[in-house]
Design an enzyme around this catalytic site. Sequence first.
Site, PDB file in Angstrom:
ATOM      1  N   PRO A  12     -50.704  66.617  19.780  1.00  0.00           N
ATOM      2  CA  PRO A  12     -50.119  67.502  20.787  1.00  0.00           C
ATOM      3  C   PRO A  12     -48.902  67.900  19.923  1.00  0.00           C
ATOM      4  O   PRO A  12     -48.495  67.862  19.664  1.00  0.00           O
ATOM      5  CB  PRO A  12     -49.967  67.613  21.955  1.00  0.00           C
ATOM      6  CG  PRO A  12     -49.938  65.969  22.021  1.00  0.00           C
ATOM      7  CD  PRO A  12     -50.303  65.403  20.902  1.00  0.00           C
ATOM      8  N   ASN A  13     -48.998  69.998  19.744  1.00  0.00           N
ATOM      9  CA  ASN A  13     -47.671  70.309  19.293  1.00  0.00           C
ATOM     10  C   ASN A  13     -47.183  71.209  18.132  1.00  0.00           C
ATOM     11  O   ASN A  13     -47.289  71.554  17.224  1.00  0.00           O
ATOM     12  CB  ASN A  13     -46.205  70.333  20.071  1.00  0.00           C
ATOM     13  CG  ASN A  13     -46.181  70.312  21.478  1.00  0.00           C
ATOM     14  OD1 ASN A  13     -46.563  71.207  22.228  1.00  0.00           O
ATOM     15  ND2 ASN A  13     -46.008  69.265  21.902  1.00  0.00           N
ATOM     16  N   ARG A  20     -42.776  75.710  14.403  1.00  0.00           N
ATOM     17  CA  ARG A  20     -41.944  74.420  15.153  1.00  0.00           C
ATOM     18  C   ARG A  20     -40.251  73.415  15.052  1.00  0.00           C
ATOM     19  O   ARG A  20     -40.999  72.821  13.769  1.00  0.00           O
ATOM     20  CB  ARG A  20     -42.314  73.617  16.026  1.00  0.00           C
ATOM     21  CG  ARG A  20     -42.560  71.941  16.427  1.00  0.00           C
ATOM     22  CD  ARG A  20     -43.050  71.820  16.559  1.00  0.00           C
ATOM     23  NE  ARG A  20     -43.155  70.209  17.614  1.00  0.00           N
ATOM     24  CZ  ARG A  20     -43.289  68.890  17.262  1.00  0.00           C
ATOM     25  NH1 ARG A  20     -44.557  68.326  16.783  1.00  0.00           N
ATOM     26  NH2 ARG A  20     -43.185  68.045  18.125  1.00  0.00           N
ATOM     27  N   TYR A  25     -39.405  69.340  10.559  1.00  0.00           N
ATOM     28  CA  TYR A  25     -40.923  69.295  10.490  1.00  0.00           C
ATOM     29  C   TYR A  25     -41.534  69.804   8.993  1.00  0.00           C
ATOM     30  O   TYR A  25     -42.186  69.629   7.962  1.00  0.00           O
ATOM     31  CB  TYR A  25     -42.009  69.506  11.216  1.00  0.00           C
ATOM     32  CG  TYR A  25     -41.804  69.152  12.376  1.00  0.00           C
ATOM     33  CD1 TYR A  25     -42.317  67.546  12.339  1.00  0.00           C
ATOM     34  CD2 TYR A  25     -41.387  69.416  13.945  1.00  0.00           C
ATOM     35  CE1 TYR A  25     -41.420  66.374  13.618  1.00  0.00           C
ATOM     36  CE2 TYR A  25     -40.828  68.313  14.727  1.00  0.00           C
ATOM     37  CZ  TYR A  25     -41.374  67.115  15.031  1.00  0.00           C
ATOM     38  OH  TYR A  25     -41.106  66.176  15.789  1.00  0.00           O
ATOM     39  N   ASN A  76     -51.689  61.383  13.352  1.00  0.00           N
ATOM     40  CA  ASN A  76     -50.747  61.814  13.507  1.00  0.00           C
ATOM     41  C   ASN A  76     -50.462  62.582  15.254  1.00  0.00           C
ATOM     42  O   ASN A  76     -51.135  63.261  15.149  1.00  0.00           O
ATOM     43  CB  ASN A  76     -50.222  62.650  12.979  1.00  0.00           C
ATOM     44  CG  ASN A  76     -48.265  63.679  12.883  1.00  0.00           C
ATOM     45  OD1 ASN A  76     -47.901  62.507  14.540  1.00  0.00           O
ATOM     46  ND2 ASN A  76     -47.665  63.947  12.385  1.00  0.00           N
ATOM     47  N   ALA A  79     -46.056  63.227  19.796  1.00  0.00           N
ATOM     48  CA  ALA A  79     -45.561  62.242  20.464  1.00  0.00           C
ATOM     49  C   ALA A  79     -46.542  61.781  22.145  1.00  0.00           C
ATOM     50  O   ALA A  79     -45.819  60.763  21.986  1.00  0.00           O
ATOM     51  CB  ALA A  79     -45.308  63.651  22.122  1.00  0.00           C
ATOM     52  N   GLU A 100     -51.465  55.470  10.827  1.00  0.00           N
ATOM     53  CA  GLU A 100     -50.445  55.624  11.667  1.00  0.00           C
ATOM     54  C   GLU A 100     -49.735  57.267  10.501  1.00  0.00           C
ATOM     55  O   GLU A 100     -48.335  56.403   9.597  1.00  0.00           O
ATOM     56  CB  GLU A 100     -49.385  55.381  12.038  1.00  0.00           C
ATOM     57  CG  GLU A 100     -48.755  55.778  13.186  1.00  0.00           C
ATOM     58  CD  GLU A 100     -48.155  55.434  14.290  1.00  0.00           C
ATOM     59  OE1 GLU A 100     -48.302  54.180  13.846  1.00  0.00           O
ATOM     60  OE2 GLU A 100     -46.853  55.746  15.003  1.00  0.00           O
ATOM     61  N   HIS A 102     -46.981  60.431  10.520  1.00  0.00           N
ATOM     62  CA  HIS A 102     -45.522  60.553  10.769  1.00  0.00           C
ATOM     63  C   HIS A 102     -45.250  61.899   9.625  1.00  0.00           C
ATOM     64  O   HIS A 102     -44.245  61.079   8.692  1.00  0.00           O
ATOM     65  CB  HIS A 102     -44.491  60.902  11.366  1.00  0.00           C
ATOM     66  CG  HIS A 102     -45.336  59.578  12.803  1.00  0.00           C
ATOM     67  ND1 HIS A 102     -45.775  60.019  14.083  1.00  0.00           N
ATOM     68  CD2 HIS A 102     -45.455  58.055  13.699  1.00  0.00           C
ATOM     69  CE1 HIS A 102     -46.580  59.201  15.047  1.00  0.00           C
ATOM     70  NE2 HIS A 102     -46.320  58.515  14.515  1.00  0.00           N
ATOM     71  N   ARG A 109     -34.563  58.696  14.676  1.00  0.00           N
ATOM     72  CA  ARG A 109     -34.267  59.656  14.903  1.00  0.00           C
ATOM     73  C   ARG A 109     -33.810  59.426  16.822  1.00  0.00           C
ATOM     74  O   ARG A 109     -33.400  58.481  17.107  1.00  0.00           O
ATOM     75  CB  ARG A 109     -36.163  61.144  15.700  1.00  0.00           C
ATOM     76  CG  ARG A 109     -35.932  61.473  14.533  1.00  0.00           C
ATOM     77  CD  ARG A 109     -36.819  61.893  14.191  1.00  0.00           C
ATOM     78  NE  ARG A 109     -37.100  63.079  15.162  1.00  0.00           N
ATOM     79  CZ  ARG A 109     -37.809  64.041  15.761  1.00  0.00           C
ATOM     80  NH1 ARG A 109     -39.383  63.812  15.078  1.00  0.00           N
ATOM     81  NH2 ARG A 109     -38.075  65.064  16.559  1.00  0.00           N
TER      82      ARG A 109
HETATM   83  C1  DQA Z   1     -44.315  63.197  14.971  1.00  0.00           C
HETATM   84  C2  DQA Z   1     -43.243  62.785  16.028  1.00  0.00           C
HETATM   85  C3  DQA Z   1     -43.131  62.759  17.187  1.00  0.00           C
HETATM   86  O1  DQA Z   1     -41.651  61.228  17.247  1.00  0.00           O
HETATM   87  C4  DQA Z   1     -43.412  63.880  17.241  1.00  0.00           C
HETATM   88  O2  DQA Z   1     -43.928  63.602  19.083  1.00  0.00           O
HETATM   89  C5  DQA Z   1     -44.222  64.889  16.672  1.00  0.00           C
HETATM   90  C6  DQA Z   1     -44.711  64.641  15.732  1.00  0.00           C
HETATM   91  C7  DQA Z   1     -43.876  63.195  13.475  1.00  0.00           C
HETATM   92  O3  DQA Z   1     -44.733  64.083  12.709  1.00  0.00           O
HETATM   93  O4  DQA Z   1     -43.368  63.564  13.043  1.00  0.00           O
HETATM   94  O5  DQA Z   1     -44.530  65.387  17.673  1.00  0.00           O
HETATM   95  O6  DQA Z   1     -45.083  63.014  15.164  1.00  0.00           O
END
Ligand code: DQA
Length: 146
Positions: A12-13, A20, A25, A76, A79, A100, A102, A109
């Site tokens: 998501p997002n 964003r 990011y 990835n 959240a 995994e 990120h 964080r």
């Molecule tokens: C994320 C880190 C997560 O905590 C966050 O909710 C994201 C992006 C990252 O790529 O750093 O949406 O996965």
Amino acid sequence: MVTQPVLILSGPNLDLLGDREPEIYGPATLDDHVARAVARGAELGLTIDHIQSNSEAELVEAVHSARSTVAAIIINPAALTHYSWSLHDALAAFAGPVIELHLSNPAARESFRHQSVVAPVATGTIAGLGGHGYQLAVDAVAAMLT
Ligand code: DQA
């Protein structure tokens, strides 16, 4: 050359990357990251497909489909990393390598980001290296599949 299929899953997002919170990011879009991964995969004999969804259910379904169609998953979970036990269980049922990934370093964080429910079912985790992490994830998968 025989290529191996690899799936990149984006949670998501992540479709908002570039716009964003660029201070966290970075300025690159998700398409930029995926293009980099696809190009690296082509060099290493991997055919990379990508699915982004804002829906937990769609991501779970994508992992189910991947069980019979791909050799490895780079995910990835965004959240969902921090609370999706359904994604955890789906990935546990996938036999191949799972990376995994990120962009940021969740451990550095807010405290709610410190737990990953995906990490226990991942082969390994790459975090905090921005877009470079996509290339590293593809390199890691290629090394594991050969
Ligand atoms: C994320 C880190 C997560 O905590 C966050 O909710 C994201 C992006 C990252 O790529 O750093 O949406 O996965």
